[in-house]
Design an enzyme around this catalytic site. Structure first.
Site, PDB file in Angstrom:
ATOM      1  N   SER A 121      -1.930   8.827  67.583  1.00 25.65           N
ATOM      2  CA  SER A 121      -0.472   8.759  67.688  1.00 25.65           C
ATOM      3  C   SER A 121      -0.023   8.569  69.138  1.00 25.65           C
ATOM      4  O   SER A 121      -0.452   7.623  69.796  1.00 25.65           O
ATOM      5  CB  SER A 121       0.131  10.012  67.045  1.00 25.65           C
ATOM      6  OG  SER A 121       1.522   9.883  66.873  1.00 25.65           O
TER       7      SER A 121
ATOM      8  N   ASP B 193       2.800   3.836  57.397  1.00 26.06           N
ATOM      9  CA  ASP B 193       3.059   4.714  58.531  1.00 26.06           C
ATOM     10  C   ASP B 193       4.491   4.512  59.025  1.00 26.06           C
ATOM     11  O   ASP B 193       4.837   3.449  59.540  1.00 26.06           O
ATOM     12  CB  ASP B 193       2.058   4.404  59.645  1.00 26.06           C
ATOM     13  CG  ASP B 193       2.070   5.439  60.757  1.00 26.06           C
ATOM     14  OD1 ASP B 193       3.073   6.168  60.889  1.00 26.06           O
ATOM     15  OD2 ASP B 193       1.077   5.509  61.508  1.00 26.06           O
TER      16      ASP B 193
ATOM     17  N   HIS C  84      -0.523   9.286  58.547  1.00 28.43           N
ATOM     18  CA  HIS C  84      -0.455   9.307  60.011  1.00 28.43           C
ATOM     19  C   HIS C  84      -1.101  10.591  60.541  1.00 28.43           C
ATOM     20  O   HIS C  84      -1.913  10.549  61.472  1.00 28.43           O
ATOM     21  CB  HIS C  84       1.008   9.207  60.451  1.00 28.43           C
ATOM     22  CG  HIS C  84       1.193   9.133  61.936  1.00 28.43           C
ATOM     23  ND1 HIS C  84       1.236   7.942  62.626  1.00 28.43           N
ATOM     24  CD2 HIS C  84       1.348  10.113  62.863  1.00 28.43           C
ATOM     25  CE1 HIS C  84       1.406   8.188  63.920  1.00 28.43           C
ATOM     26  NE2 HIS C  84       1.488   9.501  64.085  1.00 28.43           N
TER      27      HIS C  84
END
Length: 324
Positions: free
Chosen positions: A136, A270, A299
């Site tokens: 991320s 996502d 995610h």
């Protein structure tokens, strides 16, 4: 490579000050100190995990153990929390009690980049090669690290569900930006009140919040209790607010300069980096190793798919490791 083993694996846990901020480090493998240049027993390679946000090392506990076993226990696998995202143990403050201010705004996005570079400088010999596995916002941090410290011996960077552009314009960003940038202080009071609950009640609340998952990693339950700390939440939300404002344009220059070292892994559903972000980067870098998830992983894969992700990564890196 073999898949993650159920055998007990050596896992060392420590809380340190890095750039003056409390930092949680998990080290998988027998190597606890990689800074001794004169030692002949140092491994040639370190796998270092750069977390997402919340940047709590505990979320990656199962992941690093599975990765370590998948690598035949040949290389250390470490995860370093973001500065100030962990609840320090009793007797340790969130910020080091010193007159020396090591870094301006260490809890901000830029500060977190410098925090990771500082950790490597002080704790890892410069002769050790690195595989950076980022998740991320950790992917943005990793690209910044490679840009600012070209001397790092990065063998590969694996960027999982990369939030490296247009965060505020993503579906989740559009929802969260007003909350993070204008209303985040309103969240502090309920967190403060919840912080007085017994640990067992906190754990029950976390289980209730994650009830929709078929299987949930137990370490995620215990780690999430950190989110009942006002100090942790303040630092987490502050960093998130900066992400919305600062992660705008993709750093295509750094990507181009390091393309052969990068592996991108995008999700199909996502809401932080939607599929058209994948389509566009794939078009801009047709020779890049840019993959689209075919397994439907979320995610926040650390909540329920750590072992599956670790197995994929060890498979991707087989050729690199055989050439060492």
């Amino acid at each position: 490579m073999r898949s993650g083993s159920e055998e007990p694996v050596p896992l060392h846990e420590e809380f340190i000050y890095c750039c003056g901020a409390a930092t949680h480090v998990l080290k998988c493998g027998p190597w606890k100190d990689l800074s001794k240049d004169e030692s002949k027993n140092l491994p040639r390679l370190l796998f270092m995990i750069i977390p997402g946000n919340p940047g709590l090392a505990g979320y990656y506990r199962t992941f690093i153990k599975a990765l370590y076993c998948g690598l035949n226990q040949q290389y250390p696998v470490w995860v370093v929390s973001h500065a100030g995202h962990c609840k320090p143990p009793s007797g340790m403050e969130m910020i080091e009690d010193t007159d020396i201010k090591e870094l301006e705004d260490v809890f901000g996005l830029n500060g977190q980049v410098e925090h990771k570079l500082n950790f490597l400088k002080k704790n890892v010999s410069k002769d050790i090669k690195l595989v950076l596995i980022a998740h991320s916002i950790g992917c943005y941090i990793t690209l910044e690290m490679m840009k600012r410290a070209s001397e790092l011996q990065v063998l590969r960077s694996v960027l999982l569900f990369p939030t490296i552009e247009r965060m505020a314009q993503s579906p989740q960003g559009k929802l969260m930006t007003p909350l993070l940038c204008k209303l985040r202080y309103a969240l502090y009071m309920p967190v403060y009140l919840l912080s007085f609950l017994p640990e067992g009640v906190k754990a029950s609340l976390v289980r209730f919040a994650l009830r929709g998952m078929k299987t949930c990693d137990e370490s995620s339950i215990t780690t999430s209790i950190n989110l009942f700390s006002v100090d942790c939440i303040a630092n987490i939300l502050y960093m998130a607010s900066q992400e919305m404002m600062k992660v705008v344009e993709r750093d295509s220059t750094t990507i181009k300069q390091n393309l052969k070292k990068l592996i991108f892994y995008y999700g199909t559903g996502d809401s932080w980096c939607p599929q058209h972000y994948y389509d566009e980067i794939k078009m801009d870098f047709p020779d890049g190793d840019i993959r689209l998830c075919e397994k439907g992983l979320r995610h926040a894969f650390v909540l329920d798919a750590s072992k599956e992700m670790a197995a994929m990564i060890t498979d991707w890196l087989q050729d690199d490791l055989t050439k060492l």
